[in-house]
Scaffold this active site. Structure first.
Site, mmCIF file in Angstrom:
data_model
loop_
_atom_site.group_PDB
_atom_site.id
_atom_site.type_symbol
_atom_site.label_atom_id
_atom_site.label_comp_id
_atom_site.label_asym_id
_atom_site.label_seq_id
_atom_site.Cartn_x
_atom_site.Cartn_y
_atom_site.Cartn_z
ATOM 1 N N HIS A 192 34.005 -28.300 -16.922
ATOM 2 C CA HIS A 192 34.434 -28.611 -15.737
ATOM 3 C C HIS A 192 34.451 -27.875 -14.757
ATOM 4 O O HIS A 192 34.932 -28.265 -13.538
ATOM 5 C CB HIS A 192 35.766 -29.333 -15.926
HETATM 6 C C1 UD1 Z 1 42.131 -28.226 -12.016
HETATM 7 C C2 UD1 Z 1 42.423 -26.734 -11.877
HETATM 8 C C3 UD1 Z 1 41.653 -26.078 -13.104
HETATM 9 C C4 UD1 Z 1 41.792 -26.753 -14.536
HETATM 10 C C5 UD1 Z 1 41.647 -28.033 -14.231
HETATM 11 C C6 UD1 Z 1 41.829 -28.808 -15.673
HETATM 12 C C7 UD1 Z 1 43.073 -25.884 -9.453
HETATM 13 C C8 UD1 Z 1 42.286 -25.237 -8.664
HETATM 14 N N1 UD1 Z 1 42.115 -26.359 -10.626
HETATM 15 O O1 UD1 Z 1 40.753 -28.317 -11.875
HETATM 16 O O2 UD1 Z 1 42.094 -24.639 -13.258
HETATM 17 O O3 UD1 Z 1 41.132 -25.849 -15.403
HETATM 18 O O4 UD1 Z 1 42.352 -28.632 -13.427
HETATM 19 O O5 UD1 Z 1 41.501 -30.222 -15.674
HETATM 20 O O6 UD1 Z 1 44.170 -26.354 -9.840
HETATM 21 N N2 UD1 Z 1 40.566 -36.296 -11.037
HETATM 22 C C9 UD1 Z 1 40.636 -37.653 -11.534
HETATM 23 N N3 UD1 Z 1 42.008 -37.751 -12.294
HETATM 24 C C10 UD1 Z 1 42.915 -36.885 -12.237
HETATM 25 C C11 UD1 Z 1 42.708 -35.549 -11.714
HETATM 26 C C12 UD1 Z 1 41.554 -35.416 -11.023
HETATM 27 O O7 UD1 Z 1 39.943 -38.610 -11.405
HETATM 28 O O8 UD1 Z 1 43.738 -37.189 -12.971
HETATM 29 C C13 UD1 Z 1 39.366 -36.186 -10.117
HETATM 30 C C14 UD1 Z 1 39.656 -36.318 -8.818
HETATM 31 O O9 UD1 Z 1 38.370 -36.697 -8.184
HETATM 32 C C15 UD1 Z 1 39.561 -34.694 -8.168
HETATM 33 C C16 UD1 Z 1 38.921 -34.229 -9.319
HETATM 34 O O10 UD1 Z 1 38.900 -34.891 -10.485
HETATM 35 O O11 UD1 Z 1 38.918 -34.721 -6.987
HETATM 36 C C17 UD1 Z 1 39.159 -32.567 -9.421
HETATM 37 O O12 UD1 Z 1 40.563 -32.480 -9.869
HETATM 38 P P1 UD1 Z 1 41.524 -31.345 -9.369
HETATM 39 O O13 UD1 Z 1 42.945 -31.271 -9.703
HETATM 40 O O14 UD1 Z 1 41.039 -31.099 -7.806
HETATM 41 O O15 UD1 Z 1 40.911 -30.148 -10.015
HETATM 42 P P2 UD1 Z 1 40.018 -30.087 -11.545
HETATM 43 O O16 UD1 Z 1 38.596 -29.808 -11.262
HETATM 44 O O17 UD1 Z 1 40.696 -30.878 -12.245
#
Ligand code: UD1
Length: 363
Positions: free
Chosen positions: A211
């Site tokens: 991811h």
């Molecule tokens: C975040 C952390 C990363 C960790 C990862 C674990 C930061 C900078 N990054 O990255 O270190 O390894 O979490 O999962 O804090 N989304 C959903 N549902 C959710 C959450 C997110 O659909 O419950 C989607 C959204 O489209 C969002 C994307 O996932 O834009 C990314 O989520 P985000 O929390 O920004 O970063 P991660 O890639 O999950």
């Protein structure tokens, strides 16, 4: 003594669970749980609270997704109000996500002591948002709890006071050992997941997580990784719970996995552990799984060019295979030829890290 425990994203939940278990048994110590809402889907958040028996958060900040600045700002604004109302002595932040950074800065500016659990890890890779989060959080933390000796060395090099650094082991390993004991007693999992494992057979599949933005947001890199994984799956089927970010990028780039790569929804802790603890090999770009595989002695390929967790390479079962298909496939050939790292469990990864942390914070 009042402590605020902050968690916001999936990898945070397993790190606060052992701290909560310890706090429940300590007298004279009040604690509140703050969920920033960085992760919000049921399978990215609530399932961990249920399975790991974390009490419902006292505050939910509902930050949600957004750009880094938007997300960080929303968390800071909401957390400032919580700190003003609660006036805790210590704010405990874990890991390296945006919630960690946002809440540490907010607390420190309000004169509240900050404790960082999992301090001192460094990849030296400034393209990772987590590296920025780690460095900034460590630079203002009053208590620096490190999981491996490299953490201490990095912090000393950066000029931190030795008295503020505590080598305590790893709360994530506390959680892993606790959950493994429970799972060994039951050996059941969600029926679909259990059926898949039975069908493929113990030790006859690989388990994958992927991811990182650097791997899945760049179409060329992602395509190369997918082609290598499809090749591996011809020999060893792959079970792959797909992170929301990765699911979005797969669709956007029109990439396809072969039918020997089994795409699953994001899994809770129990179902994921139930699968990977009996995998022949784990392939991952996660930070935590590099460590968890080392703790249980499962071979792990890390699909990255660097790691902030060198003990998993030097002592554990982890191999850095890079992100290029040639590197990933060369490592897999070695693995199939029987060149498999045995590894040993690193010092203090013994299930007692949370107790050591609380001995420091609430002597
Ligand atoms: C975040 C952390 C990363 C960790 C990862 C674990 C930061 C900078 N990054 O990255 O270190 O390894 O979490 O999962 O804090 N989304 C959903 N549902 C959710 C959450 C997110 O659909 O419950 C989607 C959204 O489209 C969002 C994307 O996932 O834009 C990314 O989520 P985000 O929390 O920004 O970063 P991660 O890639 O999950």
């Amino acid at each position: 003594m009042k402590i605020l425990l902050v968690a916001g994203a999936r990898p945070n939940f397993m790190k606060i669970a052992p701290l909560v278990r310890q706090l429940k048994g300590r007298r004279g110590c009040e604690y509140k749980i703050i969920h920033t809402g960085q992760h919000y889907d049921e399978e990215m958040s609530q399932v961990f609270f249920d399975e790991l028996e974390i009490p419902a958060p006292d505050y939910h900040l509902n930050a949600g997704s957004g750009s880094h600045a938007e997300q960080t700002a929303k968390i800071m604004t909401a957390f400032e109000r919580v700190c003003a109302d609660e006036r805790p002595e210590v704010v405990v932040v874990v890991g390296d996500v945006n919630s960690t950074l946002a809440c540490s800065i907010t607390a420190k500016k309000m004169g509240i002591a900050v404790a960082h659990v999992e301090a001192g890890l460094r990849s030296g890779d400034w393209s990772m948002p987590e590296e920025i989060n780690r460095v900034v959080t460590d630079s203002i933390s009053d208590y620096l709890f490190v999981t491996e000796k490299s953490g201490r060395d990095n912090l000393i090099k950066e000029g931190k006071r030795p008295e503020s650094i505590f080598f305590v082991g790893h709360v994530m390993v506390d959680n892993l050992l606790h959950m493994k004991r429970r799972l060994d007693g039951e050996e059941t999992a969600q029926s679909e997941v259990a059926a898949l494992k039975v069908r493929l057979g113990v030790g006859r599949y690989a388990f994958l997580t992927l991811h990182r933005p650097a791997n899945v947001d760049d179409p060329e890199t992602f395509a190369g990784i997918v082609s290598a994984l499809n090749e591996i799956a011809r020999d060893l089927p792959i079970l792959f719970p797909v992170h929301p970010r990765t699911r979005n990028q797969l669709g956007r780039n029109g990439l396809r996995f072969s039918e020997s790569v089994f795409l699953l929804p994001p899994l809770g802790f129990r179902d994921a552990l139930y699968l990977w603890k009996d995998a022949a090999l784990v392939l991952t770009d996660s930070g935590g799984l590099q460590e968890e595989t080392t703790a249980l002695g499962i071979p792990c390929f890390t699909i990255r060019e660097n790691t902030e967790r060198p003990v998993t390479i030097e002592e554990g079962t982890n191999t850095l295979v890079g992100v290029r298909p040639e590197g990933i496939l060369a490592a897999f050939s070695d693995f199939r030829a029987g060149r498999v790292k045995k590894g040993r469990v690193p010092e203090l990864w013994d299930g007692c890290a949370a107790a050591r942390i609380l001995d420091v914070l609430t002597p």
